[in-house]
Motif scaffolding. Structure first.
Motif, PDB file in Angstrom:
ATOM      1  N   ASN A  16       4.178  -4.532 -26.803  1.00 27.19           N
ATOM      2  CA  ASN A  16       2.974  -4.384 -26.020  1.00 27.19           C
ATOM      3  C   ASN A  16       2.405  -5.849 -25.610  1.00 27.19           C
ATOM      4  OD1 ASN A  16       2.034  -2.099 -25.703  1.00 27.19           O
ATOM      5  ND2 ASN A  16       1.903  -2.011 -28.414  1.00 27.19           N
ATOM      6  N   GLU A  17       1.895  -6.020 -24.891  1.00 24.71           N
ATOM      7  CA  GLU A  17       0.897  -7.735 -24.723  1.00 24.71           C
ATOM      8  C   GLU A  17      -0.509  -7.547 -24.522  1.00 24.71           C
ATOM      9  OE1 GLU A  17       2.762 -10.114 -23.654  1.00 24.71           O
ATOM     10  OE2 GLU A  17       4.412  -8.801 -24.025  1.00 24.71           O
ATOM     11  N   ILE A  18      -0.950  -8.823 -25.621  1.00 23.76           N
ATOM     12  CA  ILE A  18      -2.589  -9.103 -25.889  1.00 23.76           C
ATOM     13  C   ILE A  18      -3.385  -9.437 -24.061  1.00 23.76           C
ATOM     14  CG2 ILE A  18      -4.295  -9.734 -26.885  1.00 23.76           C
ATOM     15  CD1 ILE A  18      -1.850 -10.021 -28.913  1.00 23.76           C
ATOM     16  N   VAL A  19      -3.762  -9.155 -23.693  1.00 18.78           N
ATOM     17  CA  VAL A  19      -4.696  -9.551 -22.902  1.00 18.78           C
ATOM     18  C   VAL A  19      -5.979 -10.047 -22.947  1.00 18.78           C
ATOM     19  CG1 VAL A  19      -2.811  -9.126 -20.887  1.00 18.78           C
ATOM     20  CG2 VAL A  19      -4.542  -7.857 -21.054  1.00 18.78           C
ATOM     21  N   TYR A  20      -6.872 -10.911 -21.808  1.00 18.59           N
ATOM     22  CA  TYR A  20      -7.873 -11.153 -22.304  1.00 18.59           C
ATOM     23  C   TYR A  20      -8.929  -9.948 -21.241  1.00 18.59           C
ATOM     24  CZ  TYR A  20     -12.093 -13.322 -22.504  1.00 18.59           C
ATOM     25  OH  TYR A  20     -13.765 -13.845 -22.831  1.00 18.59           O
ATOM     26  N   ASN A  21      -9.903  -8.967 -21.317  1.00 18.46           N
ATOM     27  CA  ASN A  21     -10.145  -8.151 -19.990  1.00 18.46           C
ATOM     28  C   ASN A  21     -11.643  -7.879 -19.931  1.00 18.46           C
ATOM     29  OD1 ASN A  21     -10.853  -6.213 -18.642  1.00 18.46           O
ATOM     30  ND2 ASN A  21      -9.039  -6.308 -17.861  1.00 18.46           N
ATOM     31  N   ARG A  22     -12.318  -7.940 -19.483  1.00 13.50           N
ATOM     32  CA  ARG A  22     -13.767  -7.753 -19.660  1.00 13.50           C
ATOM     33  C   ARG A  22     -14.307  -8.333 -21.190  1.00 13.50           C
ATOM     34  NH1 ARG A  22     -13.123  -1.680 -19.678  1.00 13.50           N
ATOM     35  NH2 ARG A  22     -11.031  -1.427 -18.915  1.00 13.50           N
ATOM     36  N   GLY A  23     -14.004  -9.669 -21.568  1.00 13.69           N
ATOM     37  CA  GLY A  23     -14.731 -10.753 -22.488  1.00 13.69           C
ATOM     38  C   GLY A  23     -14.396 -10.097 -23.598  1.00 13.69           C
ATOM     39  N   GLY A  24     -12.874  -9.695 -24.118  1.00  9.25           N
ATOM     40  CA  GLY A  24     -12.243  -9.214 -25.153  1.00  9.25           C
ATOM     41  C   GLY A  24     -10.919  -9.461 -24.637  1.00  9.25           C
ATOM     42  N   TYR A  25     -10.191  -9.554 -25.680  1.00  8.66           N
ATOM     43  CA  TYR A  25      -8.892  -9.234 -26.370  1.00  8.66           C
ATOM     44  C   TYR A  25      -8.342  -7.947 -26.381  1.00  8.66           C
ATOM     45  CZ  TYR A  25      -8.612 -14.101 -26.199  1.00  8.66           C
ATOM     46  OH  TYR A  25      -8.366 -15.542 -26.397  1.00  8.66           O
TER      47      TYR A  25
ATOM     48  N   LYS B 268       1.028  -1.443  -0.068  1.00  6.25           N
ATOM     49  CA  LYS B 268       0.072   0.200  -0.163  1.00  6.25           C
ATOM     50  C   LYS B 268       0.660   1.385  -0.082  1.00  6.25           C
ATOM     51  CE  LYS B 268      -4.020  -2.288   1.019  1.00  6.25           C
ATOM     52  NZ  LYS B 268      -4.044  -3.341   0.254  1.00  6.25           N
ATOM     53  N   LEU B 269       1.823   1.160  -0.147  1.00  4.95           N
ATOM     54  CA  LEU B 269       2.989   2.767  -0.860  1.00  4.95           C
ATOM     55  C   LEU B 269       2.455   3.401  -1.995  1.00  4.95           C
ATOM     56  CD1 LEU B 269       5.917   0.991   0.769  1.00  4.95           C
ATOM     57  CD2 LEU B 269       5.119   2.898   1.958  1.00  4.95           C
ATOM     58  N   LEU B 270       1.858   2.788  -3.011  1.00  2.00           N
ATOM     59  CA  LEU B 270       2.003   2.478  -4.604  1.00  2.00           C
ATOM     60  C   LEU B 270       0.640   2.601  -5.097  1.00  2.00           C
ATOM     61  CD1 LEU B 270       5.067   2.080  -6.568  1.00  2.00           C
ATOM     62  CD2 LEU B 270       3.974   4.291  -6.362  1.00  2.00           C
ATOM     63  N   GLU B 271      -0.335   3.050  -5.566  1.00  4.87           N
ATOM     64  CA  GLU B 271      -1.768   2.792  -6.096  1.00  4.87           C
ATOM     65  C   GLU B 271      -1.325   2.958  -7.648  1.00  4.87           C
ATOM     66  OE1 GLU B 271      -5.432   4.903  -6.562  1.00  4.87           O
ATOM     67  OE2 GLU B 271      -5.081   4.677  -4.774  1.00  4.87           O
ATOM     68  N   VAL B 272      -1.990   1.129  -8.314  1.00  7.91           N
ATOM     69  CA  VAL B 272      -1.220   1.409  -9.877  1.00  7.91           C
ATOM     70  C   VAL B 272      -3.101   1.040 -10.460  1.00  7.91           C
ATOM     71  CG1 VAL B 272      -0.449   0.452 -11.245  1.00  7.91           C
ATOM     72  CG2 VAL B 272       0.636  -0.056  -9.213  1.00  7.91           C
ATOM     73  N   LYS B 273      -2.654   1.777 -11.185  1.00  2.00           N
ATOM     74  CA  LYS B 273      -4.165   1.166 -12.556  1.00  2.00           C
ATOM     75  C   LYS B 273      -3.448   0.713 -13.647  1.00  2.00           C
ATOM     76  CE  LYS B 273      -8.170   4.126 -14.677  1.00  2.00           C
ATOM     77  NZ  LYS B 273      -7.333   4.022 -15.673  1.00  2.00           N
ATOM     78  N   LYS B 274      -4.256  -0.177 -13.790  1.00  2.00           N
ATOM     79  CA  LYS B 274      -3.645  -0.710 -14.960  1.00  2.00           C
ATOM     80  C   LYS B 274      -5.047  -0.482 -16.184  1.00  2.00           C
ATOM     81  CE  LYS B 274      -1.390  -4.372 -13.331  1.00  2.00           C
ATOM     82  NZ  LYS B 274      -0.528  -4.710 -13.566  1.00  2.00           N
ATOM     83  N   ASN B 275      -4.028   0.190 -17.825  1.00  2.00           N
ATOM     84  CA  ASN B 275      -4.652   0.541 -18.766  1.00  2.00           C
ATOM     85  C   ASN B 275      -4.904  -0.358 -19.642  1.00  2.00           C
ATOM     86  OD1 ASN B 275      -5.287   3.459 -17.404  1.00  2.00           O
ATOM     87  ND2 ASN B 275      -3.115   3.852 -17.648  1.00  2.00           N
ATOM     88  N   PHE B 276      -5.526  -0.792 -20.515  1.00  2.27           N
ATOM     89  CA  PHE B 276      -6.286  -1.153 -21.460  1.00  2.27           C
ATOM     90  C   PHE B 276      -6.746  -0.912 -22.888  1.00  2.27           C
ATOM     91  CE2 PHE B 276      -6.806  -4.003 -18.100  1.00  2.27           C
ATOM     92  CZ  PHE B 276      -5.271  -5.082 -17.999  1.00  2.27           C
ATOM     93  N   GLY B 277      -7.098  -1.050 -23.940  1.00  4.34           N
ATOM     94  CA  GLY B 277      -6.677  -0.497 -25.409  1.00  4.34           C
ATOM     95  C   GLY B 277      -7.943  -1.096 -25.315  1.00  4.34           C
TER      96      GLY B 277
END
Length: 149
Positions: free
Chosen positions: A118-127, A89-98
């Motif tokens: 860049n990496e391709i990830v599966y997030n919220r029902g899509g790549y 809890k020293l940093l707050e990190v927010k992941k950003n996706f395209g």
């Protein structure tokens, strides 16, 4: 610049190191942004005040690859330091996706000939393409007191 460290934080050296590295890059990003927004008005420099007041409460995009190059550490080590700082809890990190892509294979072929990591990830029902994470330090840097000789 210094970060206050107590006896409890000595046991979490990786987290403190990660917080200092990414906190410094957060501060440096906003320092450069403020310098870019300063304007000469009648021979004096005018800094936009709203940005300087909101600076500490805004996230900044900080790349793990950039931190690795600046501090001459590996990308894996930089990522582990960031995760350790987030866990403590020293940093707050927010992941950003395209945006959501329809064809994963086509995006993989495009990224093969692109210089960006860049990496391709599966997030919220899509790549999606994973973008640079936004970082916000949950601590304040303090001025280091002068040491007596």
């Amino acid at each position: 610049m210094a970060i206050p460290v107590n006896f409890k934080s000595y046991r979490k050296l990786k987290a403190v190191t990660g917080a200092v590295i990414f906190g410094y890059l957060h501060k440096d990003f906003h320092r450069k942004l403020r310098k870019k927004k300063s304007v000469l008005v009648k021979g004096g420099t005018y800094n936009f005040q709203p940005d300087s007041f909101l600076r500490m409460s805004q996230t900044a995009p900080v790349s793990v690859y950039g931190a690795a190059n600046l501090f001459n550490i590996s990308v894996c080590t930089a990522s582990r330091l960031k995760l350790a700082a987030e866990k403590e809890k020293l940093l707050e990190v927010k992941k950003n996706f395209g945006d959501r892509t329809l064809n994963k294979r086509m995006v993989e072929l495009c990224l093969k000939y692109n210089d960006m990591n860049n990496e391709i990830v599966y997030n919220r029902g899509g790549y999606r393409i994973q973008l640079i994470d936004s970082v916000f330090p949950l601590f304040l840097f303090v001025r280091r007191k002068k040491l007596k000789p």
